[in-house]
Enzyme design. Sequence first.
Site, mmCIF file in Angstrom:
data_model
loop_
_atom_site.group_PDB
_atom_site.id
_atom_site.type_symbol
_atom_site.label_atom_id
_atom_site.label_comp_id
_atom_site.label_asym_id
_atom_site.label_seq_id
_atom_site.Cartn_x
_atom_site.Cartn_y
_atom_site.Cartn_z
ATOM 1 C CB THR A 100 -0.929 0.043 1.240
ATOM 2 O OG1 THR A 100 -0.139 -0.073 2.423
ATOM 3 C CG2 THR A 100 -1.974 -1.064 1.193
ATOM 4 C CG PHE A 143 3.254 5.704 8.761
ATOM 5 C CD1 PHE A 143 4.334 5.249 8.024
ATOM 6 C CD2 PHE A 143 3.251 5.474 10.121
ATOM 7 C CE1 PHE A 143 5.384 4.581 8.615
ATOM 8 C CE2 PHE A 143 4.306 4.823 10.741
ATOM 9 C CZ PHE A 143 5.377 4.366 9.986
ATOM 10 C CE1 TYR A 144 5.481 1.738 6.683
ATOM 11 C CE2 TYR A 144 4.700 -0.491 6.983
ATOM 12 C CZ TYR A 144 5.662 0.465 7.174
ATOM 13 O OH TYR A 144 6.809 0.152 7.859
ATOM 14 N N GLY A 145 0.608 4.225 3.202
ATOM 15 C CA GLY A 145 -0.446 4.565 2.267
ATOM 16 C C GLY A 145 -1.409 5.558 2.904
ATOM 17 C CE LYS A 148 7.857 -0.483 11.157
ATOM 18 N NZ LYS A 148 7.512 -1.533 10.202
#
Length: 167
Positions: A32, A64-66, A96
């Site tokens: 993502t 925050f991965y995408g 995370k």
Amino acid sequence: YNLYIITFFVLNMPIVHGQEVGPIGYGLMGLTWHSSTQTTDDEKIAVMKAALEAGATAWNGGDFYGPPENNSLTLLNKYFTKYPEDAKRVKSINIKSGLLPGGRVDNSPEFTRKSVENCLAQLEGKARLNMWEFGRRVTQGEYLDSLRVLDGFIKEGKIDGVSLSEI
């Protein structure tokens, strides 16, 4: 010889928050992180299923991965909607957080509380958030105050533990 190796892995299986996990984990970031990917959700879910079938039972992602509407948590939600039985097979989900859009770090107790609650909401109860992870650290004081917030979530049974990344 092969029996010895199998026994070795069985006897020395990694333990995360009291759960045996496979000898390898699976990172969700690449699914993502980049909005330019042409991969469909069904293809991403198939990759996740293959990772689980290969023994990766500890999964790591990030809020925050995408973007908020397409990050690790929204993908996990889609995965466990399709494969609800796998929620018990994935032994550790580690997410995370602590980064705002643009990469600014926020370890404040207020943001930490908001992030954990948002992560739980995005999973919609389909899987357990085992480990909430600080993605970075700003100041020692803020970090310690936020650990107290996380301790409250642990005591309430909402998460199992805390992990750290790039601290």
